[in-house]
Design a protein around this motif. Structure first.
Motif, short mmCIF file in Angstrom:
data_model
loop_
_atom_site.label_atom_id
_atom_site.label_comp_id
_atom_site.label_asym_id
_atom_site.label_seq_id
_atom_site.Cartn_x
_atom_site.Cartn_y
_atom_site.Cartn_z
N GLY A 238 0.79 -1.22 0.00
CA GLY A 238 0.00 0.00 0.00
C GLY A 238 0.82 1.26 0.00
N GLY A 239 2.16 1.11 0.16
CA GLY A 239 3.05 2.27 0.14
C GLY A 239 3.18 2.87 -1.25
N VAL A 240 3.62 4.13 -1.31
CA VAL A 240 3.62 4.88 -2.57
C VAL A 240 5.02 5.40 -2.90
CG1 VAL A 240 2.73 6.97 -3.72
CG2 VAL A 240 1.21 5.56 -2.31
N LEU A 241 5.39 5.30 -4.18
CA LEU A 241 6.60 5.90 -4.73
C LEU A 241 6.20 7.13 -5.54
CD1 LEU A 241 9.67 5.87 -5.46
CD2 LEU A 241 9.06 4.35 -7.38
N PHE A 242 6.83 8.27 -5.23
CA PHE A 242 6.55 9.55 -5.89
C PHE A 242 7.81 9.95 -6.65
CE2 PHE A 242 5.90 14.36 -4.70
CZ PHE A 242 5.59 14.67 -6.02
N VAL A 243 7.72 10.03 -7.99
CA VAL A 243 8.89 10.31 -8.83
C VAL A 243 8.76 11.68 -9.50
CG1 VAL A 243 9.25 7.85 -9.22
CG2 VAL A 243 7.94 9.18 -10.90
N GLY A 244 9.85 12.08 -10.18
CA GLY A 244 9.91 13.40 -10.80
C GLY A 244 9.08 13.50 -12.07
N SER A 245 8.87 14.74 -12.51
CA SER A 245 7.96 14.99 -13.63
C SER A 245 8.55 14.58 -14.98
CB SER A 245 7.58 16.48 -13.67
OG SER A 245 8.73 17.29 -13.75
N THR A 246 9.83 14.20 -15.01
CA THR A 246 10.42 13.68 -16.26
C THR A 246 10.80 12.21 -16.10
OG1 THR A 246 12.65 14.37 -15.59
CG2 THR A 246 11.35 15.94 -16.86
N GLU A 247 10.26 11.56 -15.05
CA GLU A 247 10.73 10.22 -14.72
C GLU A 247 9.60 9.19 -14.65
OE1 GLU A 247 14.56 11.51 -12.00
OE2 GLU A 247 12.59 11.57 -11.08
N ARG A 248 8.63 9.33 -15.50
CA ARG A 248 7.52 8.38 -15.54
C ARG A 248 8.06 6.95 -15.73
NH1 ARG A 248 2.18 9.45 -16.96
NH2 ARG A 248 2.82 11.46 -17.82
N ILE A 249 7.55 6.00 -14.94
CA ILE A 249 7.97 4.61 -15.03
C ILE A 249 7.03 3.90 -16.00
CG2 ILE A 249 8.49 2.50 -13.75
CD1 ILE A 249 8.60 4.19 -11.20
N PHE A 250 7.50 3.64 -17.21
CA PHE A 250 6.62 3.09 -18.23
C PHE A 250 6.30 1.61 -17.99
CE2 PHE A 250 8.55 6.79 -20.32
CZ PHE A 250 7.41 7.43 -20.76
N ASN A 251 7.24 0.87 -17.42
CA ASN A 251 7.01 -0.56 -17.18
C ASN A 251 6.74 -0.83 -15.70
OD1 ASN A 251 9.68 0.11 -16.53
ND2 ASN A 251 10.40 -1.98 -16.82
N TYR A 252 5.96 0.06 -15.07
CA TYR A 252 5.72 -0.04 -13.63
C TYR A 252 5.11 -1.38 -13.23
CZ TYR A 252 0.96 1.33 -14.98
OH TYR A 252 -0.27 1.38 -15.58
N LYS A 253 4.29 -1.96 -14.11
CA LYS A 253 3.65 -3.24 -13.78
C LYS A 253 4.70 -4.35 -13.62
CE LYS A 253 -0.77 -2.26 -16.03
NZ LYS A 253 -1.69 -2.63 -17.15
N GLY A 254 5.78 -4.22 -14.35
CA GLY A 254 6.84 -5.22 -14.27
C GLY A 254 7.52 -5.26 -12.91
N PHE A 255 7.44 -4.15 -12.19
CA PHE A 255 8.03 -4.10 -10.85
C PHE A 255 7.00 -4.43 -9.77
CE2 PHE A 255 10.41 -1.00 -13.44
CZ PHE A 255 11.68 -1.58 -13.35
N GLY A 256 5.73 -4.54 -10.16
CA GLY A 256 4.68 -4.84 -9.20
C GLY A 256 3.86 -3.63 -8.78
N PHE A 257 4.16 -2.46 -9.35
CA PHE A 257 3.45 -1.24 -8.97
C PHE A 257 2.11 -1.11 -9.69
CE2 PHE A 257 7.85 0.35 -8.08
CZ PHE A 257 7.65 0.74 -6.77
N THR A 258 1.23 -0.31 -9.11
CA THR A 258 0.02 0.17 -9.74
C THR A 258 0.15 1.67 -9.89
OG1 THR A 258 -1.33 -1.55 -8.70
CG2 THR A 258 -2.49 0.37 -9.56
N SER A 259 -0.20 2.21 -11.05
CA SER A 259 -0.16 3.66 -11.25
C SER A 259 -1.47 4.26 -10.72
CB SER A 259 0.01 3.99 -12.73
OG SER A 259 -0.02 5.39 -12.94
N ILE A 260 -1.36 5.11 -9.71
CA ILE A 260 -2.57 5.68 -9.11
C ILE A 260 -2.82 7.12 -9.55
CG2 ILE A 260 -2.64 4.15 -7.12
CD1 ILE A 260 -1.21 6.27 -5.49
N ALA A 261 -1.79 7.75 -10.13
CA ALA A 261 -1.88 9.11 -10.67
C ALA A 261 -0.55 9.33 -11.40
CB ALA A 261 -2.07 10.14 -9.56
N PRO A 262 -0.48 10.32 -12.30
CA PRO A 262 0.81 10.58 -12.96
C PRO A 262 1.91 10.80 -11.94
CG PRO A 262 -0.93 11.78 -14.06
CD PRO A 262 -1.55 11.19 -12.82
#
Length: 267
Positions: A238-262
């Motif tokens: 349930g924890g969240v990773l917050f990244v920079g505005s030029t650092e979108r993770i395109f393969n986030y599903k491959g790491f196990g993440f869910t994208s909840i907002a940009p």
């Protein structure tokens, strides 16, 4: 920025220089984009009019100021409070309140690659505004000792405060000179700073929020993947990773993440 860079200095000498950085300074730059590292190092070789990386290494070994300048050149420690304000507002209005629903006694938060401290202090201000500063722990880390010392001092020029309104400045800062503001102690005391190399050091676990913004742009793809995996493992469910505005993770599903907002990813 092109991925290729042609240096006027010797390639083999550069490889030896990288190895000696590990030997003498415990600094391993193998995961960084080498065209960036080398271009910025070459600027310093030209500045000091040395003819080789070996000569420049001698300068680094003899003078701490040269070493801190080298680290600063590598990382470009340019930041400000509430950088990309709309993202911090989303964090304040949506992400942190959602994390609080887990009803943990204390939120554990980490600013990874905190530079000179604007980011973790921004987070501390938000927690105070939400009234949960006493129910939160903020850790902030960077591998640049010079940046960490500046962060601990907590003194900033007016330009760093460009995104803050007058109320926030009065509430959280003390003006000490014409263009200098010091973050107040009750904010400073909410943040614990430590030195860390994100690529090679072990991470603590059970974080509710990890903020890593404008850091991975310096890393090659292999290092990015390693880092995102480490972040995922360091987060609580349930924890969240917050990244920079030029650092979108395109393969986030491959790491196990869910994208909840940009730029926000949930474990």
């Amino acid at each position: 920025m092109p991925e290729f860079y042609s240096s006027p200095f010797d390639d083999e000498d550069y490889k030896v220089f990288l190895k000696k950085l590990v030997t003498h300074f415990n600094l391993d730059l193998s995961g960084y984009k080498q065209h960036r590292v080398r271009r910025r190092t070459d600027i310093l070789l030209k500045k000091y009019q040395v003819n080789s990386y070996g000569e420049y290494l001698e300068l680094l070994l003899k003078n701490k100021d040269n070493w801190h300048e080298f680290l600063d050149k590598l990382t470009i420690n340019v930041t400000e409070f509430f950088r990309n304000p709309e993202k911090w507002e989303y964090l304040k209005q949506e992400i942190i309140p959602d994390l609080m629903k887990n009803q943990k006694p204390t939120l554990k938060l980490w600013s990874a690659g905190c530079s000179t401290g604007e980011e973790p202090y921004t987070l501390a201000i938000i927690l105070h505004e939400l009234g949960i500063a006493n129910k939160s722990t903020i850790i902030a880390s960077d591998f640049d000792e010079g940046a960490l010392q500046k962060a601990k001092r907590g003194i900033y020029n007016e330009k760093s405060l460009i995104n803050l309104n007058d109320e926030y400045i009065r509430k959280y800062f003390t003006k000490i000179e014409e263009d200098k503001y010091e973050i107040k102690d009750f904010i400073k005391n909410n943040v614990t700073f430590n030195k860390m190399n994100l690529l090679f050091d072990d991470f603590e676990k059970n974080f509710d929020l990890i903020i890593c913004r404008n850091v991975v742009i310096y890393f090659d793809n292999e290092a990015k993947e390693k880092l995102y995996k480490k972040f995922y493992d360091a987060l609580d469910p349930g924890g969240v990773l917050f990244v920079g505005s030029t650092e979108r993770i395109f393969n986030y599903k491959g790491f196990g993440f869910t994208s909840i907002a940009p730029f926000f990813y949930k474990k």
